[in-house]
Structure formats: C-alpha cells, structure tokens
Design an enzyme around this catalytic site. Sequence first.
Site, mmCIF file in Angstrom:
data_model
loop_
_atom_site.group_PDB
_atom_site.id
_atom_site.type_symbol
_atom_site.label_atom_id
_atom_site.label_comp_id
_atom_site.label_asym_id
_atom_site.label_seq_id
_atom_site.Cartn_x
_atom_site.Cartn_y
_atom_site.Cartn_z
ATOM 1 N N HIS A 97 103.586 -32.388 72.926
ATOM 2 C CA HIS A 97 103.225 -32.254 71.506
ATOM 3 C C HIS A 97 101.706 -32.179 71.399
ATOM 4 O O HIS A 97 100.996 -32.844 72.152
ATOM 5 C CB HIS A 97 103.741 -33.462 70.709
ATOM 6 C CG HIS A 97 103.812 -33.212 69.240
ATOM 7 N ND1 HIS A 97 102.709 -33.327 68.430
ATOM 8 C CD2 HIS A 97 104.830 -32.820 68.454
ATOM 9 C CE1 HIS A 97 103.074 -33.033 67.178
ATOM 10 N NE2 HIS A 97 104.335 -32.721 67.165
ATOM 11 N N ASP A 149 112.421 -32.409 68.840
ATOM 12 C CA ASP A 149 113.448 -31.390 69.128
ATOM 13 C C ASP A 149 114.332 -31.746 70.311
ATOM 14 O O ASP A 149 115.343 -31.080 70.548
ATOM 15 C CB ASP A 149 112.754 -30.043 69.392
ATOM 16 C CG ASP A 149 112.070 -29.533 68.136
ATOM 17 O OD1 ASP A 149 110.852 -29.352 68.142
ATOM 18 O OD2 ASP A 149 112.788 -29.374 67.121
HETATM 19 C C1 SDX Z 1 107.319 -29.133 66.950
HETATM 20 O O1 SDX Z 1 102.691 -29.700 65.350
HETATM 21 C C2 SDX Z 1 103.746 -30.318 64.985
HETATM 22 O O2 SDX Z 1 103.660 -31.337 64.336
HETATM 23 C C3 SDX Z 1 105.035 -29.656 65.391
HETATM 24 C C4 SDX Z 1 106.310 -30.441 65.077
HETATM 25 C C5 SDX Z 1 106.561 -30.584 63.588
HETATM 26 O O3 SDX Z 1 107.276 -31.514 63.198
HETATM 27 O O4 SDX Z 1 106.113 -29.676 62.820
HETATM 28 O O5 SDX Z 1 106.245 -31.724 65.667
HETATM 29 C C6 SDX Z 1 107.548 -29.741 65.621
HETATM 30 O O6 SDX Z 1 106.924 -28.013 67.025
HETATM 31 C C7 SDX Z 1 107.516 -29.994 68.171
HETATM 32 C C8 SDX Z 1 107.136 -29.243 69.498
HETATM 33 C C9 SDX Z 1 108.349 -28.375 69.882
HETATM 34 N N1 SDX Z 1 108.002 -27.487 71.019
HETATM 35 C C10 SDX Z 1 108.486 -27.689 72.249
HETATM 36 O O7 SDX Z 1 109.193 -28.657 72.562
HETATM 37 C C11 SDX Z 1 108.127 -26.592 73.233
HETATM 38 C C12 SDX Z 1 107.661 -27.216 74.573
HETATM 39 N N2 SDX Z 1 106.344 -27.862 74.352
HETATM 40 C C13 SDX Z 1 105.166 -27.061 74.670
HETATM 41 O O8 SDX Z 1 105.270 -25.703 74.388
HETATM 42 C C14 SDX Z 1 103.890 -27.749 74.199
HETATM 43 O O9 SDX Z 1 103.968 -29.062 74.585
HETATM 44 C C15 SDX Z 1 103.515 -27.696 72.722
HETATM 45 C C16 SDX Z 1 103.516 -26.313 72.185
HETATM 46 C C17 SDX Z 1 104.452 -28.540 71.917
HETATM 47 C C18 SDX Z 1 102.122 -28.281 72.589
HETATM 48 O O10 SDX Z 1 101.272 -27.390 73.206
HETATM 49 P P1 SDX Z 1 99.693 -27.695 73.376
HETATM 50 O O11 SDX Z 1 99.284 -28.861 72.569
HETATM 51 O O12 SDX Z 1 98.971 -26.420 73.163
HETATM 52 O O13 SDX Z 1 99.592 -28.174 74.864
HETATM 53 P P2 SDX Z 1 99.246 -27.254 76.093
HETATM 54 O O14 SDX Z 1 100.123 -26.054 76.095
HETATM 55 O O15 SDX Z 1 97.770 -27.047 76.084
HETATM 56 O O16 SDX Z 1 99.686 -28.185 77.306
HETATM 57 C C19 SDX Z 1 98.794 -29.106 77.893
HETATM 58 C C20 SDX Z 1 99.257 -29.184 79.355
HETATM 59 C C21 SDX Z 1 99.310 -27.831 80.042
HETATM 60 O O17 SDX Z 1 99.148 -28.046 81.437
HETATM 61 P P3 SDX Z 1 97.657 -27.815 82.087
HETATM 62 O O18 SDX Z 1 97.253 -26.395 81.727
HETATM 63 O O19 SDX Z 1 96.777 -28.865 81.453
HETATM 64 O O20 SDX Z 1 97.882 -28.008 83.557
HETATM 65 O O21 SDX Z 1 100.597 -29.697 79.412
HETATM 66 C C22 SDX Z 1 101.466 -28.690 79.933
HETATM 67 C C23 SDX Z 1 100.725 -27.371 79.832
HETATM 68 O O22 SDX Z 1 101.166 -26.482 80.842
HETATM 69 N N3 SDX Z 1 102.661 -28.719 79.104
HETATM 70 C C24 SDX Z 1 103.900 -28.594 79.565
HETATM 71 C C25 SDX Z 1 104.734 -28.731 78.435
HETATM 72 N N4 SDX Z 1 103.989 -28.909 77.341
HETATM 73 C C26 SDX Z 1 102.707 -28.898 77.757
HETATM 74 N N5 SDX Z 1 104.387 -28.395 80.801
HETATM 75 C C27 SDX Z 1 105.726 -28.319 80.922
HETATM 76 N N6 SDX Z 1 106.603 -28.441 79.887
HETATM 77 C C28 SDX Z 1 106.142 -28.652 78.631
HETATM 78 N N7 SDX Z 1 106.989 -28.776 77.609
#
Ligand code: SDX
Length: 445
Positions: free
Chosen positions: A322, A379
């Site tokens: 998140h 989720d």
């Molecule tokens: C919702 O914003 C809100 O409030 C949203 C929400 C709401 O109520 O409105 O809470 C609802 O959207 C919840 C989130 C649902 N999405 C998912 O579950 C999809 C999977 N999660 C990821 O796509 C991600 O965690 C996000 C999109 C939720 C957050 O993305 P960020 O903040 O841009 O984080 P990032 O992509 O920069 O990740 C930071 C690191 C990265 O690794 P490094 O480059 O530092 O090595 O963490 C890793 C990412 O690769 N990472 C993950 C991951 N999420 C982040 N690696 C594997 N699996 C994951 N799910």
Amino acid sequence: MSSKSAEAKPQQNKPPQKTFTLTNDETGESVQLPVLEGTCGPPVIDVRKLYAQTGHFTFDPSFTSTGSCKSRLTFIDGEEGILMHRGYDIAALAGKSTFIEVAYLLLYGNLPPKKDLQSFNDSITYHTMVHEQIHYFFRGFRRDAHPMAIMCGMVGGLSAFYHDSLDIWDPLQRETSAHRLIAKMPTLAAMTYKYALGQPFMYPRNDLSYAENFLYMCFAVPAEPYEVNPVLARAMDRIFILHADHEQNASTSTVRLAGSSQANPFACVASGIASLWGPAHGGANQAVLEMLEEIGSKENIPEFLEKAKDKDDPFRLMGFGHRVYKNHDPRATVLRESCHEVLEDLGVNDPLLELAMELERIALEDEYFIERKLFPNVDFYSGIILKAMGFPDSMFTVLFALARTVGWVSQWKEMMEEPSLRIGRPRQLYTGPAARPYVPIEERE
Ligand code: SDX
C-alpha cells in the site's frame, strides 16, 4: 458558490507562522515557505507561491510527498495502521455503525441523532429507483461485458436524467445529487449483475435496509419470494463501511480533479469508477481471487513469492502492499475476522481462505516483504467473503465502487464548499525536443 466564511477574528497571541527555508545553492537565494499544520499527521510545506518566488516547480509524479487539498473527512496514519472517519476509528465504525450512518458522518461531519438518521435514510431509500429509460441502456452491452465497463457508462449517463440537480453552485442541488448517487449505485450494480446472468431486473424495495435491498436486488427472482440472510446483510453492510472512504487515493483524486473543472457530480463519479477499476487500485480484489486460483495450492506458494520478488516478472502479490500503510491495513484486519465469521455462518469451507492465510503467513516472514513493509491490504480478504456470498469475482470492484461512492461524493461536496474552487492544473518537467523548424515531407528520410 454560496459559502459562509467565518469573520476573521483578531487572534491574540497568535503563534508565529512556522516556515521552511529553501536555498538555491547555485545563487545563494533563499525563500521562506509557510508550514501548515493539521489536527494530526505530518505538517505540510505550502508551495503555492514557489514558482512565483523561485521560477521552479516541485516534481512528484505519483504524489508520494504531495498533499493535494485540506480535508476533514478521513485520516490515515500509515505507520501506525490507523484509519478514522471524522475522528471515529474504522474498527469502531465497522463494529457498531451502519453504512448509512457512516455515509451521514462523511457527508455532514457528525454521527446523527436518531431523527436525522431516519430522515437521511428515508431520502436515500426514496431515491433508489432509476429512470425506466435506463433499462434500455443495458441492451447495448454484450452480456459478457465487464460490469465495471457498464458501470462507467451507466453512472456517467445518469447526468442525462437529473437536470434538476446539476447546478453545482446550488448547495441543495449538490445534496440531491449526492443522495441520488448513493441511492442509485446499488440499483445499477444489481442491474449490472442481473444483466450478466440474463435474469430480469429486481426493483428496489423501500422496506429493506441499504445492504438488504442490494442483496435482494442481486439474488431475488420474480418467480418466488426471497428472504435476505441477516448474516449476509450484516457482512455486506460492514464491507461497505470498510470501503467507504480512504483520503486522497487515486480514484478520489480523480473525482476531485474532475470536479475542479466544474463537471457535474455524476460525471465526476463516473471518472472515479474508471480509475478504481485498475488492478493496482480497486481492481485488486478481483485480481487477488484470480491470483489465489492460479497459485492453486500451498505447495506452489514459494514459486509465486519468487515471481513477486523478481523485477523482471510483472507478477505482483495482489492484495499486498500500500502506498500509505507501512504497517497493517486496519481494514484487512477487520475483513480477516469477518472472513472466518461469514464462511462459518454460511458453512462454506473455501480452500482459498486457507491458501490466503498460508500465503499471508509465509509472505510476512519473508525478508523481501518485511523490508518493503508489504502487508495485506483491504483487497486481500474481501474477495473471499464476496465469493462466499455468491458474487462472481467480476463484481468485486463494482461493490468497491458502490461503497466508495459515499467517499467520492463526500469529498466532492467538501471541495465544492471550499471558499474558492480553482481548476486543478499540474505542470511538468519537459524532456522533449528543443524548438526545431518544420521539415517538409519531401525532405524527410
Ligand atoms: C487500494 O491509495 C489507497 O488508499 C488505495 C486503497 C483505497 O482504499 O482507496 O487502499 C485501495 O488500491 C489498495 C491497494 C490494492 N492494490 C494491490 O493490492 C495491488 C498490489 N500492490 C501493488 O501494486 C502496490 O503495493 C501498490 C500499488 C498498492 C502500492 O504501490 P507503490 O506505493 O507505488 O509501491 P511501489 O510499487 O513503489 O513498491 C515499493 C516496492 C517495490 O520494490 P523495489 O522497487 O523497492 O525493489 O515494493 C514492491 C515494489 O516492487 N512491491 C511489491 C508489491 N507491492 C509493492 N512487490 C510484490 N508484490 C506487491 N504487491
């Protein structure tokens, strides 16, 4: 736009304005930027005059460090895993309140006395029907259209019907539009579900609660009576509460930006639905179920965790991570508990729940997820409950949009009540070609 601005009273002993000094190391010039503080949460540096004073923009493409507005609706502390609406903790609201009461709280600012709650509930109830012409909109869609595609069209199309509540400068018309949207989302969502099934639409019933009515419109058929299961109705209402609002997330920011151009609230909410659909946002609940079904068994978890960690592999652990929560998502905690209650009450033994619990356990012990503070989000468990309740995974994000409509219209209403509404218009860092002369086609290679 009518707004009562409180007379500025001379404030005795007003504390000195806190500032942040920014210095240009090349020229040695400094600017002092005001620091603004809220009720709780990090202070903000007010950069509204930065460009005028320094000729520089800020640069924050995904708004990781940017506050886009002031708001009194929802506060999130991502480090502590805190979520509260108008000061009330989400766990208390999920345990003691109802979705309609939370809707009132978000719209009007306080928990209502009984008579106000009743009149609000009545207003929502009497707006649940949609114009009969809307039934014909569905005919244009294929039966296998994704329900979110239909919802984008339906909600945007509502603005074709309610010309008496499109004046965004009239507080009464804004309120009517907000009530209409909150009331009609369940009806449209249920119609979308029925259309996919090829079953007739069920009209709303005024004798049922908000969640009961939605379940009735989804699962009843004209051929026989239908009793809403109270366990499902309570679970549905709680799921709606947990999804109602969440500060300035992607879809809410989309609604606010659309509203800043003075678009009507139906069009703004349609833009929010489009943004929520993405699997990185509200589409994750459907993606979690698809992921669990792809993993299939506990033995396959290590392989998929490796895929999630592999930068060259687009696979993400859906329902994990998140932007704000770097601790547990309090909504996931409530949903995990609800998962067990609902499946037990329904006598459902879904192996996907066991798989989800094992996946969570292993991931939370894995250095990659610990280091990046990746926890289950809202989720991760919601889909398992919704599946047990009888919904296909294609409907999960529709239910998220149904609930989040309360947050969208409340945030939109708050924005419209600001003393001055200005269109949101970000700038950029231009990295394209410098100015160059036009090349006639005969001279191009
Ligand atoms: C919702 O914003 C809100 O409030 C949203 C929400 C709401 O109520 O409105 O809470 C609802 O959207 C919840 C989130 C649902 N999405 C998912 O579950 C999809 C999977 N999660 C990821 O796509 C991600 O965690 C996000 C999109 C939720 C957050 O993305 P960020 O903040 O841009 O984080 P990032 O992509 O920069 O990740 C930071 C690191 C990265 O690794 P490094 O480059 O530092 O090595 O963490 C890793 C990412 O690769 N990472 C993950 C991951 N999420 C982040 N690696 C594997 N699996 C994951 N799910």
